[in-house]
Structures are given as C-alpha cells and as structure tokens.
Design an enzyme around this catalytic site. Structure first.
Site, short mmCIF file in Angstrom:
data_model
loop_
_atom_site.label_atom_id
_atom_site.label_comp_id
_atom_site.label_asym_id
_atom_site.label_seq_id
_atom_site.Cartn_x
_atom_site.Cartn_y
_atom_site.Cartn_z
N HIS A 156 13.16 16.54 10.04
CA HIS A 156 12.83 17.60 9.05
C HIS A 156 12.61 17.00 7.65
O HIS A 156 12.83 17.68 6.66
CB HIS A 156 13.93 18.66 8.97
N SER A 277 -6.36 5.75 -11.77
CA SER A 277 -6.82 7.04 -12.25
C SER A 277 -7.69 6.82 -13.49
O SER A 277 -7.44 5.91 -14.27
CB SER A 277 -5.62 7.91 -12.62
N LYS A 283 -1.21 5.17 -13.23
CA LYS A 283 -1.37 5.51 -11.81
C LYS A 283 -1.81 4.35 -10.93
O LYS A 283 -2.66 3.55 -11.29
CB LYS A 283 -2.42 6.62 -11.67
N GLU A 290 -4.69 8.16 2.02
CA GLU A 290 -5.12 9.56 1.93
C GLU A 290 -6.47 9.77 2.62
O GLU A 290 -6.68 10.77 3.30
CB GLU A 290 -5.21 9.98 0.46
#
Ligand code: ARG
Length: 476
Positions: A156, A277, A283, A290
């Site tokens: 979980h 970024s 970043k 992704e």
C-alpha cells in the site's frame, strides 16, 4: 500510380481512393522481408520446374540487386507504388522484362503479406528478447552488489517489512524473465510459413511448401490456406507480450520516480538520463522514467486496436487487415527503445544505501518481528499483535523507533520483553532470518542469484538461422 491489377478496369482510380488504399508509406519497412520471401518463392518455383534454371537465377540475382540498391540508397521506395509488393515486382519487371513478370506465379499478395509480417515479427521478437536479456544482466549485477543493502519493503506504499535492494530488484528479474519466456513461446507458434496459401485456397501449381518453409527458417508450412492468409494471432500475441513488458517497465519507472523524489532520495539518476526545467534551476527530472511509463499507453492501444480490427473479419483475407501494421510497428519500436533506455538509466543510477537503510529503520518495518519475538516466548500471535500495536503508538508519540525504547519502557507494556529483543528486531536480523526460498535473507538471496546467473547462461537471446547459414532451421 503503379498498380498490379489494371486489366479488369477501364476507369482510373480516384486519387483519394488510391491514397486511402495504398500502404506503401508504412509497409516500405518490409522490403527486406518481401525480397527474402520472393527469393525463397522463386527458388522453390525453380526446384519444381515451374521456372527454368535461367529464369530462377536471373530473378534471384535481380532481387539481390534491388535489395542492395535500396539498402545503399540508390533506389528509393516512393509512394507511386501501391505497396511494397508492387514496388519490388515493378522494379524487377523494369530490369528483367518478361522474366520479371513470372515472379508472382502461384502467389497472392495475401500470402505474401502474411509471410512478410511473420518474418518481420520474428526478427522483432528476437531483437526484443536480446534487449531484455541485456536488462536482466544489468538487474543481476545490482542484485549481486546489494544483498546487504537494507531498504524498506512496501505494501500500500506504506513501509511494511525490511528487504534488501537485491531482493527488490529480484522481483523485476522474475518479471522480465517471464517476458522472455513469453517471447519464446510465441516463436514456437509463430514459426510456420503461410507462403503458398495463395489468395485463400492454395494453388494448382505443384508448389513445395515444405521447401519454401525450410529456406526461410520456419518449422514447416501452415496447414490451412484460409487460416494462413488471415491469421494475425502471432501479432496479437506479440503485442500482448509487448504490453506486458511495458507494464513491467512502467511499474519499475514509477518506483524510480518515487525513489528519485526529494522525499525519498533512495536513488540519484545520472545526469545523462535526466533533464532540467526551463524555469526552475534546481530541477533534475526523471523524464525518461516518466516517458517509459507514458508510452505504455500507446503500446496497450496497439494491442487493443488490432484485437478490435480482427474481431469481425470473416474468412479469409480482408483489407481491414492492412491496419495491422502502423500501430504494431510503432509498438515494436517503442518497446525496444524503452527497454534500451531503461537499461541505460538503471545501469548508471546511484543507489543511496544510507537513505534506504535509514528509511527502513524509521518506519516500524520490524514490528512483525517484535510480535514474532513475543510468539517465540509463548504469547499467542493475536495478543502479540495487540502488544506491538501499543508499542508502535508509544513510539509514534515519542518520535522514536522500537529499538530506541528502553527495556523498562518495553517491560511496562509486556514483561515478556528482555534484552535480546534488541538483537531480534535489528534490521539485519529481520532480513537475514527470512530464509524461505524467495525471501530476502542473504543466504536465500544468494541461492536465487546463483540460479538466475545459471538461467542467463543457458538462455541465449533468440536467434533465427536459415538454411545456408549453417544447420537446420531453428529458433533457439
Ligand atoms: N497492403 C496489403 C496488406 O497490408 C497487402 C495485401 C493486399 N491484398 C489484396 N488482396 N489487396 O494487407
């Protein structure tokens, strides 16, 4: 427009119809398979005396030249041809005249395209398998290096029990190993040759289908000509295997993204596999993971699309089946790129052992072991569960771990606790006492690693060998 079927027509094809019907823009990538199939077909026609030796030799040689010209950029595959079959045949006729016109004897584009797709698919299965083998090798190296790297295991997405990085990686090893097994199962069923099925009902020429099949490295010919031209099961199976590979890569990507986050910091993705970024200078984003996760959707889409395309098609060939190509090609390309990139990212990633261990130690991942300690001292499990639950509450209030409680504090909750509790709930004990087959304990893990090493050694990447390049046709 260069069409093979003008004789029956008096009027011109509407330009929009021509473009809608044509497949050359995407089936041009089948040119190698198309020529390879034609060479085998012609050799068989020669062996059967349907073509003379001179005709056979001339066509085979000319097909070789066409192939070399395309390969080396001297001959361009342009949209003036309806499909790749027309392109090859038209160019053969251009170069050989009447002899070239004999290529299509005893053959239809229906069995021709069925063959081309199978040959292409077979090659793709082999290339995908080789990439998966590379990924497994990377995973195994991480397993070997991290049998003592303790980290939290989750259920979980809540810390559950301590495991090791080797153990966590081992789960992915199993997944990709099964993916490879699926690929070799698919080869077993796919590796039959549809050429010679004709349009749908075979042919009156005395074709030797066994011989053609052998030349092309198939186990043998398909046994029903209507099925031969209209079966796309092998492609559906392959796309299904691709979808499963992507599902595994996507889960793995999701974990890398979580582990790479500021909150976790379990890993640091190498600069070569991260992006920045345009506005936020701090970043370093896990874009590759992704994108792999994102591209999973389009591979699922290809599988779904083909299943839906096939579901209402009566026997035998129907033009709907031309729709098997674009999405399937895209899915195959996508899966190969994703495996290769993921492998590159994984093999250069840095694992933050300190962060993983600290996270395991702070998340009550040893609570089950504390309960087991009580059970080993005669407390029934359900009572032990309740006692440790109270201990956890106590610790949460104080902001400490179980092994940071004093013995007096422990005894106040249950007198059964003694000094040896500290040893019993240490992260090392929790992990290394788990020695059932498949568990994270070091000895159990090392046995599995040895088995996986053995598996890699005895399961080379799938390779397709044909007659003439040594030995019997086979798929390993
Ligand atoms: N382009 C077609 C396909 O991809 C080739 C077979 C065409 N056959 C036909 N009878 N029109 O399926």
């Amino acid at each position: 427009m260069a069409q093979l079927w003008g004789g029956r027509f008096t009027g011109e094809t509407d330009q929009m119809v021509y473009e809608f019907n044509a497949s050359i823009t995407f089936d041009k990538r089948l040119y190698r398979q198309d020529i390879e199939g034609s060479v085998a077909h012609v050799k068989m026609l020669g062996k059967q005396g349907i073509l003379t030796e001179q005709e056979t030799d001339a066509i085979v040689a000319c097909l070789g030249e066409i192939s070399a010209d395309v390969e080396e950029g001297r001959l361009e595959i342009t949209p003036e041809y309806e499909d790749i079959h027309s392109f090859v045949e038209a160019n053969l006729i251009k170069r050989l005249g009447d002899t070239g016109k004999k290529l299509h004897t005893g053959r239809s584009r229906n069995d021709q395209v069925a063959l081309d797709m199978r040959l292409y698919c077979r090659q793709e299965v082999a290339e995908t398998d080789a990439l998966l083998k590379g990924l497994l090798t990377t995973i195994l190296a991480i397993m070997e290096a991290h049998t003592e790297t303790i980290m939290p295991g989750f259920t979980h997405l809540q810390k559950a029990q301590p495991v090791t990085l080797a153990h966590h990686m081992g789960a992915y090893f199993e997944m990709f190993k099964r993916d490879r097994q699926r690929l070799s199962d698919i080869c077993e069923r796919m590796n039959y040759c549809p050429l010679g099925s004709g349009a749908l009902a075979g042919t009156t020429y005395p074709l030797d289908r066994q011989y053609t099949a052998e030349l092309l490295g198939f186990y043998g010919p398909t046994l029903n000509s209507m099925d031969g031209v209209s079966d796309r099961d092998y492609l559906i199976e392959f796309l299904s295997a691709c979808a499963t590979i992507m599902m595994h890569l996507s889960r793995f990507s999701e974990e890398i993204i979580i582990w790479n986050s500021n909150e976790y910091q379990f890993v640091e993705i190498d600069d070569a596999f991260s992006t920045g970024s345009s506005i936020m200078p701090q970043k370093k984003n896990p874009d590759i993971a992704e994108l792999v996760r994102g591209k999973t959707g389009r591979v699922y889409g290809a599988l779904m699309s083909l299943l839906v395309t096939m579901k209402g098609i009566p026997l035998a060939y129907n033009k709907d089946m031309q729709e098997d190509k674009e999405l399937a090609f895209d899915a195959m390309d996508t899966v190969k790129r994703c495996i290769a990139l993921f492998d590159g990212m994984l093999s250069t990633i840095t694992f933050r052992k300190d962060r993983m261990r600290a996270s395991a130690a702070l998340g009550f991942t040893n609570a089950t072991d504390a309960a087991d300690y009580l059970v080993n001292h005669g407390v029934p499990f359900r009572d032990a569960h309740g006692i440790v639950g109270r201990i956890v509450l106590f610790c949460i209030e104080k902001g400490i771990a179980i092994d940071e409680m004093s013995l007096a504090e422990l005894k106040a909750i249950s007198p059964v606790f003694d000094q040896d509790l500290y040893e019993a709930v240490s992260m090392e004990t929790c992990v290394n006492k788990r020695l059932t087959i498949g568990a994270p304990g070091k000895e159990a893990m090392e046995a599995v690693i040895a088995a996986e090493r053995d598996y890699l050694k005895h399961h080379p990447a799938i390779s397709v060998s044909r007659r003439g390049d040594g030995g019997q046709p086979q798929i390993l």
